[in-house]
Design an enzyme around this catalytic site. Structure first.
Site, short mmCIF file in Angstrom:
data_model
loop_
_atom_site.label_atom_id
_atom_site.label_comp_id
_atom_site.label_asym_id
_atom_site.label_seq_id
_atom_site.Cartn_x
_atom_site.Cartn_y
_atom_site.Cartn_z
N PHE B 12 46.08 39.30 39.50
CA PHE B 12 47.16 39.19 40.48
C PHE B 12 47.87 37.84 40.41
O PHE B 12 49.10 37.77 40.37
CB PHE B 12 46.62 39.41 41.90
N GLY B 13 47.10 36.75 40.41
CA GLY B 13 47.70 35.42 40.43
C GLY B 13 48.43 35.09 39.14
O GLY B 13 49.59 34.67 39.15
N VAL B 77 39.14 32.89 26.14
CA VAL B 77 39.27 31.44 26.12
C VAL B 77 37.87 30.86 25.94
O VAL B 77 36.98 31.13 26.75
CB VAL B 77 39.92 30.91 27.41
N GLU B 168 32.56 50.04 50.16
CA GLU B 168 33.37 51.10 49.56
C GLU B 168 32.57 51.91 48.56
O GLU B 168 32.66 53.14 48.52
CB GLU B 168 34.63 50.48 48.93
#
Lengths: 434, 434
Positions: B12-13, B77, B168
């Site tokens: 998201f970021g 990375v 959930e």
């Protein structure tokens, strides 16, 4: 005690037999190594990221859930003892009164099983996900390298065998490159990707009328597929394929050139054809074993003209029904009936808006052939939910040229540095092609 | 030469930062080990066969295809040199002028990494497929055995940790057993499956107001989830979990109890919190490294009250935007601004028609809470196609109680015989429970 029927394989034939027998007073056990029934004619769509696995597969248990006398075993069959009427599984054993073998076939490498690692075939869902992974990673690797020769090898896709699976794969990969990912890369134009379809015979889709083969050939060329007829593959390795006239560098070779029966068939001590298929009587039983039936791709059903019935879903479906009825007949002391194939036609698709179909004297091609293909395939997809979802995804893909399932999943998703390829260092913007 | 921005992580970021920077005059490279952006809040739906991977994932390349100055590298990375401003990848190297670290977190076993094999966590798509495989195979194995104790262990599902993911997962597994596969087995009633949610703290969903935690607790019980609060897991092995008062036999243990930063963070030589998250300045840069930003779950952003911002999608999104703007400011010589989190609320779902949500003083629960959850999650799903498909699948699942993606895929799909379990031999019909 009820008559015990064991069905090996939950494909078109096995499932159809199970559903038919669910209405009879027999105890049925369906054995499959997977927990799902697969709509194999659309498997190439999963391999080329157009559909998700769940769109073309339904749990076998679910498909027979309403039949209390049908149970499902998820297991591999390791051996069958026809005399003792027992099936040995990877995790147990089953006794049977009647047996239906519907285990299908695997792709075959004509005596070169060592080619499989470099040229995977397409028979199972896991095969399809592996092919999808390789095709998508090829583009990733092409983006990573600065060596134009290495990039060209990553951007060359070779499909061996121009039957329906090979033609459909080649057409779909070409579309993927030319439309779906066309704008996704910065260091090369995906439209420069080359798809080569290699066929040993003198035409594509040889099961069809020559006029339709010719139309499919033209359509493949329009879809930028390079078709090489009368061309045998002499060798396959991780760098490409050796053809009679040249070595074709390619990092992605896919195999759609032939099938053979699973090893199990050779252990039964019954008559087989060259590819290991089991010869059956007109009533689908195995000579000498009236309670053992073989149906679908695994059956060798000789025709009067010396040929045999092809490995098609409609053949398997109809044979499943006949085998079930013959078991019912045997249980109730009625005579069995011979299997009669009702040929409703065959069809294949080349790519977007192009397909061919023939049924008797009727021959369709182009957009009409494709619509016929689409209609029949969606109609026969098992389960209303899948049908609706697949329709919707295709409608959406049609409008946007998109393919929604372009995911690289599996154990080693990151492109590896290979000694053959130089390390790519990312330059600043001036090196970016737009 | 344009300013080079490297973004590590396409969640998201990272994705939000890339999309924002796409409009600026900088060269952006997004590095992710996967080729897709994942809508993580719905990952539990893939793990429990409700959605397909492609429904909640989109190729990162595709999401930035229209931005010519943004390129994507699929790579791991391996190290970051903050002084030399270089990122080393598994398959190359990248130099940067500004860096955004948005690599997220992994689940953590509180110093017991050896538990991972017996209690997988849920962070990636491959994690979700592995959990789906285990949950579905547990039912297959329960069908195969005749030993009631072994069967009970296969039919006991333990979820460790009662945060949103744990709640959930537990709710969805209970629904799967009680509705979706309820009629699929012959030797046991899937509704007898037991789902146990183990939580060390004194309430579930502790990020919420205690009144909502209580409502969720009651709702979990109504969904037949056995919630054990104030209960620590002392050991996990392939036979089950050791709780303080007893050993709980279970063949399927899922871990949702904690997160930690990837190993990379500890190699940077910067200030970290206890779980390895990187401490950031108010402007999201790393102290001493004004051109290095950390956002999302990986960032430790202290709040005045001594706590820190939680690992939520909205936090990551807003931080991605702020980091992008601060890079733009730095490039153009403007002052950077501090990050201010706009809290729009939090929500979680317990199961069919039951959810909780809070935003400021507003608190929702039950059906209303669930509808709010549904609306927001579908709204934020990336890409119109996915949104429509997910809506359709949920509508269909709602009507039929079905879960369409019940496929066991992967390398070893066949249930194995284990020494702990006796071989099951299939008896004739009289042994079949209907």
């Amino acid at each position: 005690m009820a008559h015990r029927v064991v069905i090996v394989g939950g494909g078109f034939g096995g499932l159809e037999a199970a559903r038919r027998l669910a209405k009879s007073d027999v105890q049925v056990t369906v054995v499959d190594r997977q927990n799902y029934h697969l709509f194999q004619p659309l498997l190439y769509q999963v391999a080329t990221a157009g559909l998700s696995p769940a769109d073309i597969a339904s749990p076998i248990r679910h498909l027979v859930a309403s039949a209390p006398h049908v149970e499902v075993r998820m297991a591999e069959v390791t051996s069958v003892d026809l005399a003792q009427k027992r099936v040995t599984l990877s995790n147990g054993e089953l006794a049977f009164d009647s047996l239906i073998l519907a285990a299908g076939v695997r792709h075959s490498y004509f005596g070169k099983p060592e080619w499989e690692g470099d040229a995977p075939g397409l028979k199972t869902l896991d095969d399809a996900l592996e092919i999808r992974r390789r095709v998508l990673l090829a583009f990733e690797n092409a983006e990573r390298t600065d060596d134009e020769r290495a990039r060209a090898a990553w951007l060359t896709f070779v499909v061996v065998g121009a039957g329906p699976t090979g033609v459909e794969l080649a057409g779909a990969i070409s579309e993927l490159a030319r439309f779906t990912v066309a704008r996704d890369f910065r260091r090369f134009d995906p439209r420069s990707a080359r798809v080569v379809l290699v066929e040993a015979g003198d035409r594509v889709l040889s099961a069809f009328h020559p006029a339709l083969s010719q139309k499919a050939y033209v359509s493949l060329q329009e879809h930028h597929v390079d078709v090489k007829l009368n061309t045998r593959v002499l060798d396959v390795n991780s760098d490409g394929v050796q053809l009679p006239d040249a070595f074709l560098p390619s990092r992605t070779v896919l195999w759609a050139a032939g099938v053979e029966a699973p090893a199990l068939s050779r252990t039964l001590g019954v008559e087989l054809d060259r590819s290991g298929r089991i010869k059956v009587n007109p009533d689908l039983s195995v000579p000498g074993h009236p309670d053992v039936y073989v149906i679908g791709d695994l059956a060798y059903f000789p025709l009067p003209d010396g040929s045999s019935l092809p490995g098609l879903a409609p053949v398997a479906l109809q044979q499943g029904r006949r085998a079930a009825k013959n078991i019912e007949a045997a249980v109730s002391g009625q005579p069995k009936k011979p299997f009669k194939y009702v040929d409703k036609g065959i069809m294949a698709t080349v790519g977007r808006a192009s397909g061919i179909a023939q049924a008797g004297a009727l021959r369709l091609s182009g957009m009409i052939g494709w619509l016929a293909w689409l209609f029949i395939h969606v109609l026969y997809l098992i389960g209303f939910r899948n049908r609706l979802l697949v329709m919707l995804q295709w409608a959406w893909a049609w409008v946007t040229y998109g393919r929604g399932a372009r995911l690289i999943t599996g154990t080693t998703p990151v492109p590896e540095s290979t000694p053959a390829l130089p390390m790519a260092t990312v330059p600043a913007r001036e090196a970016t092609k737009v």
